[in-house]
Design a protein around this motif. Structure first.
Motif, PDB file in Angstrom:
ATOM      1  N   VAL A   1     -13.137 -15.527 -46.574  1.00 15.05           N
ATOM      2  CA  VAL A   1     -12.982 -16.807 -45.943  1.00 15.05           C
ATOM      3  C   VAL A   1     -14.301 -17.626 -45.621  1.00 15.05           C
ATOM      4  CG1 VAL A   1     -12.369 -17.824 -43.176  1.00 15.05           C
ATOM      5  CG2 VAL A   1     -10.880 -16.183 -44.777  1.00 15.05           C
ATOM      6  N   HIS A   2     -14.474 -18.646 -45.207  1.00 18.23           N
ATOM      7  CA  HIS A   2     -15.999 -19.601 -44.867  1.00 18.23           C
ATOM      8  C   HIS A   2     -15.750 -19.654 -43.206  1.00 18.23           C
ATOM      9  CE1 HIS A   2     -17.732 -19.695 -49.119  1.00 18.23           C
ATOM     10  NE2 HIS A   2     -17.664 -18.742 -48.720  1.00 18.23           N
ATOM     11  N   VAL A   3     -16.343 -19.583 -42.104  1.00 17.41           N
ATOM     12  CA  VAL A   3     -16.113 -20.820 -40.679  1.00 17.41           C
ATOM     13  C   VAL A   3     -17.859 -21.303 -40.823  1.00 17.41           C
ATOM     14  CG1 VAL A   3     -15.148 -20.161 -38.471  1.00 17.41           C
ATOM     15  CG2 VAL A   3     -14.004 -19.166 -40.145  1.00 17.41           C
ATOM     16  N   ASN A   4     -18.026 -21.702 -40.733  1.00 17.53           N
ATOM     17  CA  ASN A   4     -19.119 -22.389 -40.180  1.00 17.53           C
ATOM     18  C   ASN A   4     -19.041 -22.436 -38.341  1.00 17.53           C
ATOM     19  OD1 ASN A   4     -21.907 -23.627 -40.494  1.00 17.53           O
ATOM     20  ND2 ASN A   4     -21.130 -25.722 -40.623  1.00 17.53           N
ATOM     21  N   VAL A   5     -19.228 -21.862 -38.074  1.00 17.08           N
ATOM     22  CA  VAL A   5     -19.293 -22.425 -36.267  1.00 17.08           C
ATOM     23  C   VAL A   5     -21.150 -23.195 -36.136  1.00 17.08           C
ATOM     24  CG1 VAL A   5     -19.640 -21.179 -34.067  1.00 17.08           C
ATOM     25  CG2 VAL A   5     -18.296 -19.681 -35.872  1.00 17.08           C
ATOM     26  N   THR A   6     -20.452 -23.685 -35.205  1.00 16.74           N
ATOM     27  CA  THR A   6     -22.064 -24.746 -34.617  1.00 16.74           C
ATOM     28  C   THR A   6     -22.279 -24.659 -33.358  1.00 16.74           C
ATOM     29  OG1 THR A   6     -21.914 -26.599 -36.737  1.00 16.74           O
ATOM     30  CG2 THR A   6     -23.175 -27.234 -35.285  1.00 16.74           C
ATOM     31  N   ASN A   7     -22.644 -24.557 -33.124  1.00 20.60           N
ATOM     32  CA  ASN A   7     -23.088 -24.184 -30.827  1.00 20.60           C
ATOM     33  C   ASN A   7     -23.715 -25.382 -30.351  1.00 20.60           C
ATOM     34  OD1 ASN A   7     -23.120 -22.865 -28.779  1.00 20.60           O
ATOM     35  ND2 ASN A   7     -24.942 -21.401 -29.027  1.00 20.60           N
ATOM     36  N   TYR A   8     -22.624 -26.687 -30.425  1.00 22.10           N
ATOM     37  CA  TYR A   8     -23.167 -27.773 -28.999  1.00 22.10           C
ATOM     38  C   TYR A   8     -23.197 -27.466 -27.667  1.00 22.10           C
ATOM     39  CZ  TYR A   8     -22.749 -29.780 -33.438  1.00 22.10           C
ATOM     40  OH  TYR A   8     -23.088 -30.343 -34.968  1.00 22.10           O
ATOM     41  N   ALA A   9     -22.734 -26.421 -27.169  1.00 24.21           N
ATOM     42  CA  ALA A   9     -22.455 -25.678 -25.877  1.00 24.21           C
ATOM     43  C   ALA A   9     -23.725 -25.222 -24.958  1.00 24.21           C
ATOM     44  CB  ALA A   9     -21.872 -24.830 -25.691  1.00 24.21           C
ATOM     45  N   GLN A  10     -23.685 -25.197 -24.163  1.00 26.17           N
ATOM     46  CA  GLN A  10     -25.344 -25.079 -23.018  1.00 26.17           C
ATOM     47  C   GLN A  10     -25.114 -23.390 -23.590  1.00 26.17           C
ATOM     48  OE1 GLN A  10     -22.350 -25.390 -21.590  1.00 26.17           O
ATOM     49  NE2 GLN A  10     -22.019 -24.972 -19.746  1.00 26.17           N
ATOM     50  N   TYR A  11     -24.625 -22.659 -24.099  1.00 21.35           N
ATOM     51  CA  TYR A  11     -24.372 -20.733 -24.019  1.00 21.35           C
ATOM     52  C   TYR A  11     -24.857 -20.691 -25.232  1.00 21.35           C
ATOM     53  CZ  TYR A  11     -22.364 -21.222 -19.474  1.00 21.35           C
ATOM     54  OH  TYR A  11     -21.853 -21.692 -17.873  1.00 21.35           O
ATOM     55  N   ASN A  12     -25.503 -19.773 -25.595  1.00 24.78           N
ATOM     56  CA  ASN A  12     -25.529 -18.636 -26.578  1.00 24.78           C
ATOM     57  C   ASN A  12     -24.614 -18.377 -27.384  1.00 24.78           C
ATOM     58  OD1 ASN A  12     -28.344 -19.149 -27.674  1.00 24.78           O
ATOM     59  ND2 ASN A  12     -28.720 -16.877 -26.298  1.00 24.78           N
ATOM     60  N   MET A  13     -23.922 -18.589 -28.211  1.00 23.43           N
ATOM     61  CA  MET A  13     -21.800 -18.101 -29.180  1.00 23.43           C
ATOM     62  C   MET A  13     -21.987 -17.121 -29.943  1.00 23.43           C
ATOM     63  SD  MET A  13     -19.115 -18.311 -28.677  1.00 23.43           S
ATOM     64  CE  MET A  13     -18.951 -19.388 -27.159  1.00 23.43           C
ATOM     65  N   SER A  14     -21.403 -16.227 -29.887  1.00 22.03           N
ATOM     66  CA  SER A  14     -20.652 -15.135 -31.287  1.00 22.03           C
ATOM     67  C   SER A  14     -19.957 -15.100 -31.086  1.00 22.03           C
ATOM     68  CB  SER A  14     -21.980 -14.018 -31.321  1.00 22.03           C
ATOM     69  OG  SER A  14     -20.664 -12.888 -30.021  1.00 22.03           O
ATOM     70  N   ILE A  15     -18.840 -15.059 -32.451  1.00 28.68           N
ATOM     71  CA  ILE A  15     -17.542 -14.791 -32.891  1.00 28.68           C
ATOM     72  C   ILE A  15     -17.495 -13.973 -33.725  1.00 28.68           C
ATOM     73  CG2 ILE A  15     -15.155 -16.070 -33.407  1.00 28.68           C
ATOM     74  CD1 ILE A  15     -16.134 -18.412 -32.709  1.00 28.68           C
ATOM     75  N   HIS A  16     -16.030 -13.302 -32.643  1.00 29.19           N
ATOM     76  CA  HIS A  16     -15.926 -11.779 -33.636  1.00 29.19           C
ATOM     77  C   HIS A  16     -14.652 -12.298 -34.066  1.00 29.19           C
ATOM     78  CE1 HIS A  16     -14.796  -7.377 -34.337  1.00 29.19           C
ATOM     79  NE2 HIS A  16     -13.611  -7.547 -32.741  1.00 29.19           N
ATOM     80  N   TRP A  17     -14.623 -11.229 -35.216  1.00 27.92           N
ATOM     81  CA  TRP A  17     -13.595 -11.946 -36.245  1.00 27.92           C
ATOM     82  C   TRP A  17     -12.207 -10.262 -36.450  1.00 27.92           C
ATOM     83  CZ3 TRP A  17     -13.052 -16.814 -36.856  1.00 27.92           C
ATOM     84  CH2 TRP A  17     -14.705 -17.215 -37.263  1.00 27.92           C
ATOM     85  N   HIS A  18     -12.058 -10.111 -34.378  1.00 27.14           N
ATOM     86  CA  HIS A  18     -11.232  -9.066 -34.163  1.00 27.14           C
ATOM     87  C   HIS A  18      -9.749  -8.769 -35.468  1.00 27.14           C
ATOM     88  CE1 HIS A  18     -10.089  -5.886 -30.680  1.00 27.14           C
ATOM     89  NE2 HIS A  18      -8.889  -6.065 -31.631  1.00 27.14           N
ATOM     90  N   GLY A  19     -10.949  -6.807 -35.072  1.00 26.29           N
ATOM     91  CA  GLY A  19      -9.293  -6.402 -36.482  1.00 26.29           C
ATOM     92  C   GLY A  19     -10.051  -6.092 -38.026  1.00 26.29           C
ATOM     93  N   LEU A  20     -10.376  -7.456 -38.441  1.00 26.31           N
ATOM     94  CA  LEU A  20     -10.808  -7.741 -39.466  1.00 26.31           C
ATOM     95  C   LEU A  20     -11.729  -6.232 -40.287  1.00 26.31           C
ATOM     96  CD1 LEU A  20     -10.326 -11.494 -40.088  1.00 26.31           C
ATOM     97  CD2 LEU A  20     -10.234  -9.691 -41.730  1.00 26.31           C
ATOM     98  N   LYS A  21     -11.702  -5.382 -41.610  1.00 30.70           N
ATOM     99  CA  LYS A  21     -12.369  -4.429 -41.119  1.00 30.70           C
ATOM    100  C   LYS A  21     -14.114  -5.203 -41.425  1.00 30.70           C
ATOM    101  CE  LYS A  21      -8.552  -1.760 -41.853  1.00 30.70           C
ATOM    102  NZ  LYS A  21      -8.105  -0.835 -43.296  1.00 30.70           N
ATOM    103  N   GLN A  22     -14.424  -6.343 -42.351  1.00 35.55           N
ATOM    104  CA  GLN A  22     -15.883  -6.695 -42.770  1.00 35.55           C
ATOM    105  C   GLN A  22     -15.930  -5.563 -43.214  1.00 35.55           C
ATOM    106  OE1 GLN A  22     -16.067  -9.550 -42.408  1.00 35.55           O
ATOM    107  NE2 GLN A  22     -15.620 -10.398 -40.120  1.00 35.55           N
ATOM    108  N   PHE A  23     -15.649  -4.817 -44.723  1.00 38.23           N
ATOM    109  CA  PHE A  23     -15.780  -4.600 -45.390  1.00 38.23           C
ATOM    110  C   PHE A  23     -17.421  -3.515 -46.173  1.00 38.23           C
ATOM    111  CE2 PHE A  23     -16.317  -1.429 -49.205  1.00 38.23           C
ATOM    112  CZ  PHE A  23     -15.936  -0.058 -48.580  1.00 38.23           C
TER     113      PHE A  23
END
Length: 566
Positions: A75-97
């Motif tokens: 999976v590729h998710v390209n996150v582009t931030n247009y908001a005034q806040y800094n952003m990070s996104i967590h993929w909750h439960g994916l083990k990310q080996f």
């Protein structure tokens, strides 16, 4: 990861492309695919409860878009931030080996994506299928930035339960009429909790028990005699929730993307961060029935106790018919909560075994406490705080994973204690003296592939309370739980080491304890925290540094080239 990525994106000729495709077709199973998503973080005006306000969204949607993938996909998710806040996104439960770089918690595995910048979360879905979710992992932005992750089994692999006719995602959330970040700032100035939410929501909508909700009610249509899979996610920030459907029982078949032994129930209990899949048979008198969610709270803590509703409507039934409400447990029904939790069991079949660690290399005992510390900027001169083993976690200014991978000194210490510094009667009379906590960025170092047992013990510092704990990078087995103080000589004898529930988020009962086990086979820096946003922001969190193993495929992958800078 970086070399694969550059190889993928920088093919210079058709010949190279054909070679790449040919090699991929040989190395990858036929069903593996790359799923690509574009997430634009943007502010949008949204109205609920007769109040309009700007909220942070993904692609202008509230809740955000669903990620669909199949076990084995990349999976590729390209996150582009247009908001005034800094952003990070967590993929909750994916083990990310081996791939903490894609895990997402700000200042733990990455620095946040700044306004105007992008970051590609690039990860594999390995050995997992079911319902997970994604959410912002910075400030309180997950109040509106969240969505479902649906992982289908490999092609040709059936569910281990009857195939449903259709399925629906139900994301349970919260709504504030005010700006959530401003409410948090006001609370911090006072050294107190921010105001509670005005409503709970189902798929972003509070339902007809609230004002101005004619358009803000989620409804699903069902056909008589057919079965439906509901993928239920608790995206709320601060409340465990009961959920039920008027006139209908539910069959629980999965929790946190792990299949369970099926059982029937009138209501489920679901903590923030948890997911539960249930089968529902449309076998009642055709009509309209409320689906409802409201908080479970068996401690004297104020909560938003109103009931959010959605509608399950049989085909052909007019909208004028009044829906029937479900019989939900009382808000303080501890007996139901404990009984429900006790029914959860791993499927533990040949196809889906429960590989519980039977021998333990490392025993950890963490007390969960609330406290009061001096605060020079707070109106009252003190602030409420939270701690594990009396340590209130201090967030660093650089990602802990970067500091570990690049051996940057002075960012964190690895001397988090395996047990509390001073034993006491953890769940006895309320303790109101000596509520000071120590502060620090202190982590626990874990040997690669060691088996870990962690007992989480609630305490009566200020007040007992239920705490849902989430461990990043791992699933774990919930081998035991109980009320009162954990007894290390007696309680392990009653542990379930055969088919305990396997999950990524577990509730520690009010005035009680929970024991979990996992094998530390995923190297990196992995966050562990209470999933009540209030307690997380007060410091109820820590992280594990899991060392690299000796093998070439047992170490942290190199960071991607577009990892956000600090």
């Amino acid at each position: 990861m970086a070399s694969r990525k550059s190889g993928f994106y920088h093919c210079r000729s058709l010949f190279q492309l054909f070679v790449l495709v040919g090699v991929a077709s040989i190395l990858l199973p036929a069903e593996a695919a790359v799923k690509k998503y574009q997430f634009d973080v943007q502010v949008k005006n949204v109205s609920r409860l007769c109040h309009a306000k700007p909220i942070v969204t993904v692609n202008g949607m509230f809740p955000g878009p669903t990620i669909y993938a199949r076990e084995g996909d990349r999976v590729h998710v390209n996150v582009t931030n247009y908001a005034q806040y800094n952003m990070s996104i967590h993929w909750h439960g994916l083990k990310q080996f081996r791939n903490g770089w894609a895990d997402g918690p700000a200042y733990i595995t990455q620095c946040p994506i700044q306004t105007g910048q992008s970051y590609v979360y690039d990860f594999n879905v390995t050995g997992q299928r079911g319902t997970l979710w994604w959410h912002a992992h910075i400030l309180w932005l997950r109040a509106t930035v969240y969505g479902a992750i649906v992982i289908m089994p490999k092609e040709g692999t059936p569910f281990p339960f009857p195939q449903p006719y259709s399925e629906v995602n139900l994301l349970l959330g919260e709504w504030w009429n005010t700006d959530v970040e401003e409410a948090v700032k006001q609370g911090n100035k006072l050294g107190l909790p921010p105001v509670a939410s005005e409503a709970h929501t189902i798929n972003g909508k509070p339902g007809p028990l609230f004002p101005c909700s004619e358009k803000h009610t989620f409804a699903m249509e069902v056909e008589q005699g057919k079965s439906y899979l509901l993928r239920i996610i608790n995206s709320a920030l601060n409340d465990e929730l009961f959920f039920g459907i008027g006139g209908h029982n539910m069959t629980v078949v999965e929790i946190d993307a792990v299949y369970t032994k099926p059982f029937s129930t009138e209501a489920i209990l679901i903590a923030p961060g948890q997911t539960t899949n249930v089968l529902v048979q449309a076998n009642q008198v055709p009509g309209r029935y409320f689906m409802a969610a409201r908080p479970f709270m068996d401690a004297p803590i104020p909560v938003d106790n109103k009931t959010a509703t959605a509608i399950l409507q049989y085909k052909g039934i007019p909208n004028t018919l009044l829906p029937a409400l479900p019989h939900l447990p009382a808000p303080n029904d501890t007996a139901f909560a404990l009984n429900y939790t006790h029914k959860l069991r791993s499927l533990n079949t040949r196809e889906f075994p429960a590989n519980v660690p039977l021998n333990v290399d490392r025993h950890l005992f963490y007390t969960i406490g609330l406290g009061v510390n001096p605060c020079s900027t707070c109106v009252n001169g003190t602030e409420l705080t939270a701690s594990l083993n009396n340590i209130t976690f201090v967030m660093p200014q650089i990602g802990l994973l970067q500091a570990h991978y690049f051996n940057i000194k002075g960012v964190f210490r690895t001397d988090f204690p395996d047990r509390p510094p001073t034993p006491f009667n953890y769940t006895g009379a309320p303790l109101t003296a000596n509520l000071r906590t120590s502060s620090g960025t202190r982590l626990s170092r874990i040997a690669y592939n060691s088996s870990v047992e962690l007992v989480l013990q609630d305490t009566n510092l200020l007040s007992v309370e239920s705490h849902p704990f989430h461990l990043h990078g791992y699933n774990f087995f919930v081998v035991g739980t109980g009320i009162g103080n954990f007894d290390p000589t007696k309680d392990p004898a009653s542990f379930n080491l055969v088919d305990p529930p396997e999950r990524n988020t577990v509730g520690v009962p009010t005035g009680g304890w929970t024991a979990i086990r996992f094998k530390a086979d995923n190297p990196g820096v992995w966050f562990m925290h209470c999933h009540l946003e209030l307690h997380t922001s007060w410091g109820l969190k820590t992280a594990f540094v899991v060392e690299d193993g000796p093998g070439s495929d047992q170490s942290i992958l190199p960071p991607p080239k577009d990892l956000p800078p600090c």
